[in-house]
Design a protein around this motif. Structure first.
Motif: not given
Length: 248
Positions: A100, A129, A141, A160, A202
């Motif tokens: 995270d 992610e 994300s 990232s 996700i």
């Protein structure tokens, strides 16, 4: 009744063919308990030894459960098209990380992960992610995934890494500014935020984490071994070396 030493008596009672505590009178049972209590008070190290054995058994059981979870979800862990793959794609050891961007421990361990990949040269790294720390985590994300969709793997790696180092609130405006600071096309990224693949990625990783009882970040998979929490590069190197030794 003549009493044996408490531990010897306990061993005797554990044998079905011999005496049972239920066969003792109330007085005998009280005396037995007093003997055991006195012994443990005189030898408290016995309790520490028993606790250590119990903790080791529990740790071994957890390792076994984790290994079974890795085996049962190997394809989703190691071969998902949702995930960015870094390091050496043909590396002999694969490391998966659930992370995270707002997790302080993830931020702390990130330089160690990068150092391991660079120093070793034969690590296949998979980024999962896994935003769990609120709306800003989810937004970050989603922005990273949209960057990969719109601009490709190299751009994803850039954003990232930048997100791991970012300070301050993660809002759409601050993320756009971050992308532009790193030479990325923010308009293309924001357009990709509506791509269904963003939320699917996700959701897929959250479902996978649920099946594997992963609730915190960072969580690593080294081969078939799960490591919950941040570890340093030295520990990472030891784990990788052990995996290679087992493979020989």
């Amino acid at each position: 009744m003549k009493f044996l030493a408490p531990l010897a008596l306990a061993a005797t009672l554990a044998t079905p063919a011999l005496a049972d505590l239920t066969e003792l009178t109330d007085a005998e049972r009280a005396a037995f308990r007093a003997e055991v209590r006195a012994y443990l008070l005189d030898n408290p190290e016995v309790l520490m030894e028993a606790i250590a054995v119990l903790e080791q058994r529990q740790a071994n059981a957890e390792v076994e459960r984790d290994q079974m979870a890795v085996a049962a979800n190997a394809d989703a862990l190691f071969n998902s098209a949702f995930d960015w793959v870094g390091g050496n794609p043909e590396g002999d050891v694969t490391i998966v990380e659930f992370f995270d961007y707002r997790c302080g421990y993830c931020r702390r361990v990130h330089p160690d992960v990068e150092a391991l990949i660079e120093f070793d040269g034969n690590i296949r790294y998979i980024a999962k992610e896994f935003p769990i720390l609120g709306e800003q985590s989810v937004l970050a994300s989603r922005f990273a995934i949209a960057t990969r969709i719109a601009l490709g793997d190299d751009a994803y790696e850039t954003i990232s890494n930048a997100l791991m180092e970012m300070r301050g609130d993660m809002t759409e405006a601050s993320l756009i500014a971050l992308a532009e600071e790193n030479g990325l096309d923010s308009q293309a990224i924001t357009a990709a935020l509506s791509d269904p693949l963003v939320d699917s990625t996700i959701g897929y990783n959250h479902d996978l984490a649920g099946r594997m009882q992963i609730t915190g970040t960072p969580t690593f998979i080294f081969g078939d071994q799960m490591v919950r929490g941040a570890i340093g590069v030295d520990d990472m190197q030891r784990i990788v070396a052990a995996i290679r030794a087992d493979a020989d």
